[in-house]
Design an enzyme around this catalytic site. Structure first.
Site, mmCIF file in Angstrom:
data_model
loop_
_atom_site.group_PDB
_atom_site.id
_atom_site.type_symbol
_atom_site.label_atom_id
_atom_site.label_comp_id
_atom_site.label_asym_id
_atom_site.label_seq_id
_atom_site.Cartn_x
_atom_site.Cartn_y
_atom_site.Cartn_z
ATOM 1 N N TYR A 44 1.975 -3.725 6.791
ATOM 2 C CA TYR A 44 0.800 -3.926 5.942
ATOM 3 C C TYR A 44 -0.041 -5.113 6.431
ATOM 4 O O TYR A 44 -0.608 -5.859 5.642
ATOM 5 C CB TYR A 44 1.217 -4.080 4.464
ATOM 6 N N CYS A 47 -15.465 -16.660 4.219
ATOM 7 C CA CYS A 47 -16.173 -17.465 3.230
ATOM 8 C C CYS A 47 -15.732 -17.172 1.813
ATOM 9 O O CYS A 47 -16.539 -16.738 0.980
ATOM 10 C CB CYS A 47 -17.662 -17.267 3.407
ATOM 11 N N GLU A 48 -14.468 -17.323 1.541
ATOM 12 C CA GLU A 48 -14.006 -17.336 0.159
ATOM 13 C C GLU A 48 -12.664 -18.042 0.070
ATOM 14 O O GLU A 48 -11.912 -18.086 1.043
ATOM 15 C CB GLU A 48 -13.972 -15.944 -0.456
ATOM 16 N N ARG A 68 -2.401 -9.788 2.914
ATOM 17 C CA ARG A 68 -1.313 -9.889 1.926
ATOM 18 C C ARG A 68 -1.330 -11.195 1.112
ATOM 19 O O ARG A 68 -1.171 -11.132 -0.108
ATOM 20 C CB ARG A 68 0.054 -9.678 2.592
ATOM 21 N N GLY A 79 10.689 1.635 0.135
ATOM 22 C CA GLY A 79 10.693 0.553 -0.855
ATOM 23 C C GLY A 79 11.668 -0.575 -0.652
ATOM 24 O O GLY A 79 11.545 -1.617 -1.310
ATOM 25 N N GLY A 131 9.096 2.024 5.261
ATOM 26 C CA GLY A 131 7.971 1.480 6.019
ATOM 27 C C GLY A 131 8.256 0.030 6.364
ATOM 28 O O GLY A 131 8.721 -0.293 7.460
ATOM 29 N N ARG A 132 8.043 -0.823 5.375
ATOM 30 C CA ARG A 132 8.170 -2.270 5.562
ATOM 31 C C ARG A 132 9.500 -2.662 6.229
ATOM 32 O O ARG A 132 9.535 -3.499 7.121
ATOM 33 C CB ARG A 132 8.080 -2.941 4.181
ATOM 34 N N GLU A 159 11.625 7.464 3.295
ATOM 35 C CA GLU A 159 10.295 7.096 3.793
ATOM 36 C C GLU A 159 10.183 5.584 3.941
ATOM 37 O O GLU A 159 9.313 4.956 3.331
ATOM 38 C CB GLU A 159 9.224 7.593 2.811
ATOM 39 N N TYR A 192 -1.788 -10.242 -2.672
ATOM 40 C CA TYR A 192 -0.550 -10.226 -3.482
ATOM 41 C C TYR A 192 0.070 -11.608 -3.617
ATOM 42 O O TYR A 192 1.251 -11.717 -3.986
ATOM 43 C CB TYR A 192 0.505 -9.325 -2.823
#
Ligand code: LLP
Length: 422
Positions: free
Chosen positions: A373, A344-345, A312, A239, A275-276, A273, A316
């Site tokens: 991610y 296409c969005e 991302r 985190g 990650g990022r 743990e 987010y």
């Protein structure tokens, strides 16, 4: 700190000009720097050098085998959340006895596979999972070390979609129900409750929520020991945030101080743990400008990477630095543009009204902080091919996941039997 820097006006990954990789593998592609991966791992590990600590790299952030092997070589363990990740961790060289398995919905077959592998710990997140695990372990004649993941009901003060420690979130067992869950675990065969786990969210930029959560863990460990449970370790999750936009982020050493003051004197092995924090700044996504288009009210820089490659920003509203591979001249005028992909969005937008130096068709651009991610969340939306991944180490580089071919894409599917398919 990362190893993507301009050298003689050209963006490099360590010693390699990125334009050279773009020539060889085409765009878009992900590029990871070994030196950055190693540096981040070491900074984190050194912050806990005076503790009994196990770092279990959270594969969900980046599950490329080359990245996993880089951490395995540094002595890392792994945090996995699916059988696929467990298989990748093992294939990447992480020993089973350093692997933890997290997640609210591990299937019975995933639990069985994890038991067969003899992993270090399963982090149980509900009573039904506990019962299922016990049953499967008994049928195999084994006893599994488990943690019970608690939900401490702490607001991580991060993006709502990546908060996990509030009572309304699906994660963990409510802290007040933890003693009952441990009591049940202690009476069930096949499971050995040795640990309390917690993870309250991702991209935390403030240490206070960690402090509150870890103090709750410490209090719970005291209570559980009083009830006769032999709690040997605590798993504090991941985190810790990283700077996407030069934000001030607590350093691993500051995070470590909070950890040590909350749980350092429990006599428990500490498990993490991250990650990022380990991979985020170690990766970029390189893309080529297809067109520059003047719209009614804005200028659009249309690049050949899209939301399917890096979700991302769309998912987010994440902000990622974007820089051209050719270093802009000093003092050049910046002009705002929306950097968009071909999908296409309208959510296929990497940056809105971003001041950019002059950009032309064919220019190469790097989207920064894409190591976490990024590739793992990619899809083939719009029938686009997954972007390849490249790992750099000093003057060497290697494709660690090739771009699939269109033939492979078409081979993946077939017609139904009544349509002439096999
Ligand atoms: N442990 C558990 C149980 C987790 O759920 C996570 C992340 C981690 C560790 C690693 O957290 P980290 O150190 O990377 O913050 N896709 C989102 C992030 C989702 C995080 C999910 N869980 C994003 O792109 O921001």
């Amino acid at each position: 700190m990362n190893h993507f820097q301009y050298i003689n006006g050209e963006l490099h990954a360590e010693d390699i000009p990125l334009a050279r990789i773009a020539e060889a593998v085409g765009t878009p592609f992900y590029c990871y720097s070994t030196a950055t991966l190693e540096r981040h791992y070491k900074v984190f590990a050194e912050a806990f050098a005076d503790q009994q600590a196990t770092i279990c790299y959270a594969l969900k952030a980046n599950a490329n085998l080359g990245v996993i092997r880089t951490f395995a070589d540094l002595g890392s363990g792994a945090d996995v959340v699916s059988e696929g990740e467990l298989r990748k961790a093992l294939a990447g060289g992480i020993p089973a006895d350093k692997i933890v398995f997290s997640g609210v919905g591990k299937t019975r077959s995933e639990l069985a596979y994890a038991l067969d592998c003899g992993i270090m710990q399963l982090n149980v997140e509900s009573l039904p999972e506990l019962e299922a695990l016990s049953e499967i372990a008994v049928s195999k004649g084994v006893t599994a070390d488990i943690a019970i993941r608690i939900n401490p009901d702490v607001d991580a003060r991060t993006h709502e979609k990546i908060s996990t420690g509030k009572s309304e979130n699906k994660f963990g067992i409510n802290a007040s129900q933890a003693p009952a869950a441990f009591a049940r675990a202690a009476e069930l065969p096949g499971v050995n409750p040795v640990s309390v786990a917690v993870h309250i969210g991702s991209q935390l930029t403030d240490l206070e929520p960690f402090r509150i959560a870890f103090e709750r863990v410490a209090a719970l460990v005291g209570e559980l020991r009083g009830l006769g449970h032999d709690i040997k370790r605590v798993d504090l999750g991941g985190g810790l945030g990283i700077p996407y936009r030069e934000e001030k982020i607590p350093l691993p050493i500051d995070y470590a101080a909070v950890v040590k003051s909350a749980v350092g004197n429990l006599g428990c092995r500490l498990m993490f743990e991250p990650g990022r924090m380990l991979v985020g700044n170690a990766g970029i996504l390189v893309s080529r400008v297809i067109y520059v288009k003047q719209g009614g009210t804005r200028r659009f820089v249309i690049v050949d990477a899209a939301m399917n490659d890096l979700m991302r920003p769309a998912m987010y509203d994440a902000w990622h630095e974007i820089k051209p591979l050719k270093q802009p001249e000093n003092g050049v005028a910046m002009e705002p543009a929306d950097v968009v992909g071909p999908a296409c969005e309208s959510s296929d937008t990497f940056a809105r009204q971003r001041p950019l130096p002059p950009v032309r068709d064919g220019d190469l651009m790097a989207i920064f902080t894409a190591g976490a991610y990024g590739a793992v969340m990619a899809s083939t939306y719009n029938a686009r091919l997954l972007a390849p991944e490249v790992l750099v180490r000093g003057p060497e580089w290697s494709v660690v996941r090739p771009r699939p071919s269109y033939d492979e894409m078409l081979r993946d599917e077939s017609l139904a039997s009544w349509q002439g398919g096999g």
